[in-house]
Motif scaffolding. Structure first.
Motif, PDB file in Angstrom:
ATOM      1  N   GLU A  54       0.827  -1.210   0.000  1.00 31.18           N
ATOM      2  CA  GLU A  54       0.000   0.000   0.000  1.00 31.18           C
ATOM      3  C   GLU A  54       0.864   1.264   0.000  1.00 31.18           C
ATOM      4  O   GLU A  54       0.556   2.226  -0.703  1.00 31.18           O
ATOM      5  CB  GLU A  54      -0.940   0.017   1.201  1.00 31.18           C
ATOM      6  CG  GLU A  54      -2.100  -0.914   1.070  1.00 31.18           C
ATOM      7  CD  GLU A  54      -3.146  -0.700   2.139  1.00 31.18           C
ATOM      8  OE1 GLU A  54      -4.335  -0.928   1.835  1.00 31.18           O
ATOM      9  OE2 GLU A  54      -2.808  -0.295   3.273  1.00 31.18           O
ATOM     10  N   LEU A  57       2.262   1.777  -3.459  1.00 31.49           N
ATOM     11  CA  LEU A  57       1.219   2.260  -4.367  1.00 31.49           C
ATOM     12  C   LEU A  57       0.923   3.736  -4.112  1.00 31.49           C
ATOM     13  O   LEU A  57       0.726   4.510  -5.057  1.00 31.49           O
ATOM     14  CB  LEU A  57      -0.051   1.421  -4.216  1.00 31.49           C
ATOM     15  CG  LEU A  57       0.054  -0.032  -4.670  1.00 31.49           C
ATOM     16  CD1 LEU A  57      -1.220  -0.792  -4.317  1.00 31.49           C
ATOM     17  CD2 LEU A  57       0.360  -0.132  -6.151  1.00 31.49           C
ATOM     18  N   ILE A 102      -6.528  -4.314  -0.169  1.00 31.66           N
ATOM     19  CA  ILE A 102      -6.047  -3.017  -0.662  1.00 31.66           C
ATOM     20  C   ILE A 102      -7.243  -2.144  -1.024  1.00 31.66           C
ATOM     21  O   ILE A 102      -8.068  -2.514  -1.856  1.00 31.66           O
ATOM     22  CB  ILE A 102      -5.097  -3.202  -1.855  1.00 31.66           C
ATOM     23  CG1 ILE A 102      -3.802  -3.858  -1.370  1.00 31.66           C
ATOM     24  CG2 ILE A 102      -4.822  -1.864  -2.546  1.00 31.66           C
ATOM     25  CD1 ILE A 102      -2.816  -4.196  -2.459  1.00 31.66           C
ATOM     26  N   LEU A 104      -7.935   0.893  -2.771  1.00 32.17           N
ATOM     27  CA  LEU A 104      -7.371   1.862  -3.712  1.00 32.17           C
ATOM     28  C   LEU A 104      -8.028   3.243  -3.604  1.00 32.17           C
ATOM     29  O   LEU A 104      -7.304   4.249  -3.634  1.00 32.17           O
ATOM     30  CB  LEU A 104      -7.425   1.326  -5.143  1.00 32.17           C
ATOM     31  CG  LEU A 104      -6.614   2.106  -6.170  1.00 32.17           C
ATOM     32  CD1 LEU A 104      -5.147   2.241  -5.764  1.00 32.17           C
ATOM     33  CD2 LEU A 104      -6.727   1.429  -7.533  1.00 32.17           C
ATOM     34  N   TYR A 108      -5.780   6.480  -2.928  1.00 33.94           N
ATOM     35  CA  TYR A 108      -5.825   7.614  -3.853  1.00 33.94           C
ATOM     36  C   TYR A 108      -6.146   8.909  -3.114  1.00 33.94           C
ATOM     37  O   TYR A 108      -5.523   9.948  -3.361  1.00 33.94           O
ATOM     38  CB  TYR A 108      -6.841   7.352  -4.972  1.00 33.94           C
ATOM     39  CG  TYR A 108      -6.893   8.460  -5.988  1.00 33.94           C
ATOM     40  CD1 TYR A 108      -5.864   8.638  -6.901  1.00 33.94           C
ATOM     41  CD2 TYR A 108      -7.961   9.345  -6.035  1.00 33.94           C
ATOM     42  CE1 TYR A 108      -5.893   9.666  -7.833  1.00 33.94           C
ATOM     43  CE2 TYR A 108      -8.007  10.368  -6.963  1.00 33.94           C
ATOM     44  CZ  TYR A 108      -6.970  10.530  -7.856  1.00 33.94           C
ATOM     45  OH  TYR A 108      -6.995  11.546  -8.777  1.00 33.94           O
ATOM     46  N   CYS A 131      -9.897   7.704  -8.323  1.00 36.67           N
ATOM     47  CA  CYS A 131      -8.660   7.152  -8.871  1.00 36.67           C
ATOM     48  C   CYS A 131      -8.833   6.811 -10.352  1.00 36.67           C
ATOM     49  O   CYS A 131      -9.724   6.040 -10.714  1.00 36.67           O
ATOM     50  CB  CYS A 131      -8.246   5.918  -8.079  1.00 36.67           C
ATOM     51  SG  CYS A 131      -6.605   5.323  -8.516  1.00 36.67           S
ATOM     52  N   THR A 134      -6.843   1.457 -12.185  1.00 36.17           N
ATOM     53  CA  THR A 134      -7.229   0.315 -11.373  1.00 36.17           C
ATOM     54  C   THR A 134      -5.997  -0.284 -10.690  1.00 36.17           C
ATOM     55  O   THR A 134      -4.850   0.028 -11.073  1.00 36.17           O
ATOM     56  CB  THR A 134      -7.883  -0.790 -12.237  1.00 36.17           C
ATOM     57  OG1 THR A 134      -6.886  -1.302 -13.135  1.00 36.17           O
ATOM     58  CG2 THR A 134      -9.073  -0.245 -13.021  1.00 36.17           C
ATOM     59  N   LEU A 135      -6.220  -1.139  -9.750  1.00 35.74           N
ATOM     60  CA  LEU A 135      -5.117  -1.826  -9.101  1.00 35.74           C
ATOM     61  C   LEU A 135      -4.330  -2.640 -10.132  1.00 35.74           C
ATOM     62  O   LEU A 135      -3.097  -2.627 -10.121  1.00 35.74           O
ATOM     63  CB  LEU A 135      -5.641  -2.745  -7.986  1.00 35.74           C
ATOM     64  CG  LEU A 135      -4.575  -3.533  -7.218  1.00 35.74           C
ATOM     65  CD1 LEU A 135      -3.562  -2.606  -6.564  1.00 35.74           C
ATOM     66  CD2 LEU A 135      -5.241  -4.435  -6.177  1.00 35.74           C
TER      67      LEU A 135
END
Length: 142
Positions: A54, A57, A102, A104, A108, A131, A134-135
């Protein structure tokens, strides 16, 4: 107070030795093995890996957003390269069971909050509220 509370290194070495002895078939007094803390430590190994992904990212998104928000800045190539590195590191550490954990949209939102208000005196271009990737896109090879 146990070694777990006072000397985690000593505790971990002792517990590892006890577990190896048990795995080799030696019978042990169950009072010697600190099962509750061992279980907690094993669980924390997975959590740390998940949080590391995480974090990578988040860092990738911040750099991607800086490159988009200040697209004329001289540092854009650097930010794009950094984003690629963070994405590659996340991809190497990612395992399928992390997908369900996760969040996202939350990452974001943190990335948006982590952006500076200005760079070289310029505010960013308008940033998407949700966001834009996508992951799977974040974890893909460019």
């Amino acid at each position: 107070m146990s070694d777990y509370d006072t000397d985690i290194l000593e505790w971990s070495e002792r517990q590892a030795a006890l577990l190896r002895r048990r795995a080799a078939g030696q019978l042990l007094n169950d009072d010697e093995v600190d099962w509750a803390n061992i279980a907690e430590e094993i669980e924390s190994v997975g959590s740390e890996q998940w949080h590391a992904v995480e974090s990578l990212l988040l860092r990738a998104l911040i750099h991607m957003l800086k490159a988009e928000g200040w697209s004329l800045a001289r540092d854009v190539p650097h930010w794009q390269a950094e984003a690629r590195v963070f994405r590659a590191q996340a991809r190497r550490r990612f395992v399928p069971s992390m997908r369900q954990k996760i969040n996202l949209p939350s990452i974001y939102a943190d990335a948006l909050r982590g952006l500076p208000e200005t760079i070289d005196g310029q505010p960013p271009l308008l940033m998407p509220a949700v966001c834009p990737v996508t992951l799977d896109e974040l974890l893909s090879v460019d």
